[in-house]
Motif scaffolding. Sequence first.
Motif, PDB file in Angstrom:
ATOM      1  N   PRO A 429       0.806  -1.226   0.000  1.00 35.38           N
ATOM      2  CA  PRO A 429       0.000   0.000   0.000  1.00 35.38           C
ATOM      3  C   PRO A 429       0.840   1.277   0.000  1.00 35.38           C
ATOM      4  CG  PRO A 429      -0.986  -1.608   1.479  1.00 35.38           C
ATOM      5  CD  PRO A 429       0.325  -2.190   1.019  1.00 35.38           C
ATOM      6  N   CYS A 430       2.068   1.208   0.491  1.00 38.39           N
ATOM      7  CA  CYS A 430       2.925   2.396   0.522  1.00 38.39           C
ATOM      8  C   CYS A 430       3.308   2.862  -0.877  1.00 38.39           C
ATOM      9  CB  CYS A 430       4.178   2.123   1.335  1.00 38.39           C
ATOM     10  SG  CYS A 430       3.859   1.810   3.103  1.00 38.39           S
ATOM     11  N   ALA A 431       3.204   1.986  -1.864  1.00 36.89           N
ATOM     12  CA  ALA A 431       3.539   2.381  -3.240  1.00 36.89           C
ATOM     13  C   ALA A 431       2.502   3.323  -3.831  1.00 36.89           C
ATOM     14  CB  ALA A 431       3.677   1.140  -4.119  1.00 36.89           C
ATOM     15  N   THR A 432       1.286   3.286  -3.311  1.00 30.40           N
ATOM     16  CA  THR A 432       0.214   4.152  -3.817  1.00 30.40           C
ATOM     17  C   THR A 432      -0.395   4.961  -2.673  1.00 30.40           C
ATOM     18  OG1 THR A 432      -1.388   2.336  -3.574  1.00 30.40           O
ATOM     19  CG2 THR A 432      -0.338   2.599  -5.733  1.00 30.40           C
ATOM     20  N   TRP A 433       0.430   5.300  -1.692  1.00 31.19           N
ATOM     21  CA  TRP A 433      -0.068   5.940  -0.478  1.00 31.19           C
ATOM     22  C   TRP A 433      -0.693   7.299  -0.798  1.00 31.19           C
ATOM     23  CZ3 TRP A 433      -1.755   3.861   3.484  1.00 31.19           C
ATOM     24  CH2 TRP A 433      -1.923   4.540   4.693  1.00 31.19           C
ATOM     25  N   PRO A 434      -1.885   7.572  -0.234  1.00 35.08           N
ATOM     26  CA  PRO A 434      -2.624   8.777  -0.620  1.00 35.08           C
ATOM     27  C   PRO A 434      -2.260  10.027   0.175  1.00 35.08           C
ATOM     28  CG  PRO A 434      -3.973   7.418   0.813  1.00 35.08           C
ATOM     29  CD  PRO A 434      -2.698   6.655   0.587  1.00 35.08           C
ATOM     30  N   ALA A 435      -1.266   9.961   1.051  1.00 32.71           N
ATOM     31  CA  ALA A 435      -0.875  11.121   1.858  1.00 32.71           C
ATOM     32  C   ALA A 435       0.612  11.403   1.658  1.00 32.71           C
ATOM     33  CB  ALA A 435      -1.173  10.875   3.335  1.00 32.71           C
ATOM     34  N   LYS A 436       1.023  12.561   2.107  1.00 35.12           N
ATOM     35  CA  LYS A 436       2.410  12.991   1.947  1.00 35.12           C
ATOM     36  C   LYS A 436       3.356  12.024   2.630  1.00 35.12           C
ATOM     37  CE  LYS A 436       5.369  17.056   2.774  1.00 35.12           C
ATOM     38  NZ  LYS A 436       5.688  17.331   1.372  1.00 35.12           N
TER      39      LYS A 436
END
Length: 527
Positions: A429-436
């Motif tokens: 999920p960190c590859a497409t993480w939605p936050a900075k």
Amino acid sequence: MRRTTVLGSAGALVAGTLIAGALAAPAAGAQTRHHDRGGPEARGVALAAQRAERAGIDWQDCPPDWGLTAPIQCGWVTVPLDYAKPDGRKIKLAVDRHVSTGTQGERQGALLYNPGGPGGSGMRFPTRVTTKNPLWTKTAKAYDFVGFDPRGVGRSTPISCADPQEFVKAPKADPVPDDEADKRAQRKLAREYAEGCAERSGWMLPHMTTPDTARDLDVIRAALGEKKLNFLGVSYGTYLGAVYATLFPAHVRRLVVDSVVDPSQDSIWYRANLGQNVAFQTRWEDWKAWVARHDSVYGIGDTPRKVEKAWRELRAAAKREPIGGLVGPAELTGFFQNAPYYDSAWASTAKTWSAYRAGDTQALVDAAAPDPDDRAGNAAAENGNAVYTAVECADATWPTDWRTWDRDHTRLHRDHPFITWSNAWMNLPCATWPAKQRTPVEVRSGKGLPPVLIVQAERDAATPYEGAAELQRRFKGSRLITEKDAGSHGVTGLVNPCVNERVDTYLLTGKTGRRDVTCSPHATPKP
């Protein structure tokens, strides 16, 4: 640092590990100045600490549903959501304590604790006093034992990324892909999980970093009325402690770090998880050799090769038809990785496997499958997983190109197959993480930092030994206690007088000794 479907918190995707744990980010130098040179966060935490010192903590009996009985007391500390905006939105952190058992003259202050994760709760720490744990009797005379739920965890403004009942639903897909279609399915799950985090907890995600939690620690310190912090961090808690010591070196009194995360900026967090895959395989081999030596008890195989063959057969059978309809390869990995984590689990894991081979299917189902009726436990598992993901994804920039993940994990899986793909999907999920995503803090000694005590098992799976050596290089004057030929995660909780006595001496006197120490391993498990 750890998680699994059954232990800790396995993913909505597959069982994985917690150590463990993209968008544009500022350069490392700029980030360091931002943290340490009087930037808005530095001013914000100073203001929040002043307010907390004035307010104190209103200690009360703990709520009945917290499972913490008198004389343990509970309370709250209010902190800013965003330290750059200390007058903005606030969140509350749950804390608890057992006051020191010694005389007023023996008391040295409060000892705070973090058990790891990210996502672990420290609220059980004061029960080491109420249960009269002999390892902590001397320390309990000198210190109030203080636990807390870090931001986002448990009762401290908890975050969520998925419906808990869906999160634990079993069986999950086999983490080891057969083909590109399997990889595409797991990538889709990872992307959807990241989206779920944004939907359910998006307002918290930009503020779920380790530096944010380190600032929270300083506010808790002030609320306790302590001028300086005494802290015991295990696993991820070592990284939290290292970041705190970097940001607030003059606020540290005693710092014990046990089972150490490599604090290098280029290790946090993608490379740290790659390193875990190698270390877990090493400790898995240790366990198989132990099982083989005790084949007269377990009957699984009298050589490590035969034990491995039995494991692969078990895994293949569970893939064809999940055991009890609930335990597939992902759940098996989640359960069996107990053994590489803690040798205290060697016998119980082997016993459960042996019982299954003798026809007791329920024993394995009870051990490895989630309980759909345990709503509180499932919610805690989902929350722990959400915090793990949120912190690791926010702390650092991650590769966004799938080809990087695929290349690295395909290569590692060839020789280290035990958890490599599980770990990949857990962190994807960190590859497409939605936050900075941020640049990690450059961990280093600062003015006023006292000697730090580092404790590490030589063959630790979750936090490989190199992390302890790296932290010692960065913290001048620190001392390293190595438990040789041992691999349990969390050394300070084990009975090993060579370690226990030195930890006591440091916490009680501040003395680390003039040189590093290598201890013999604690007692080898017996069937």
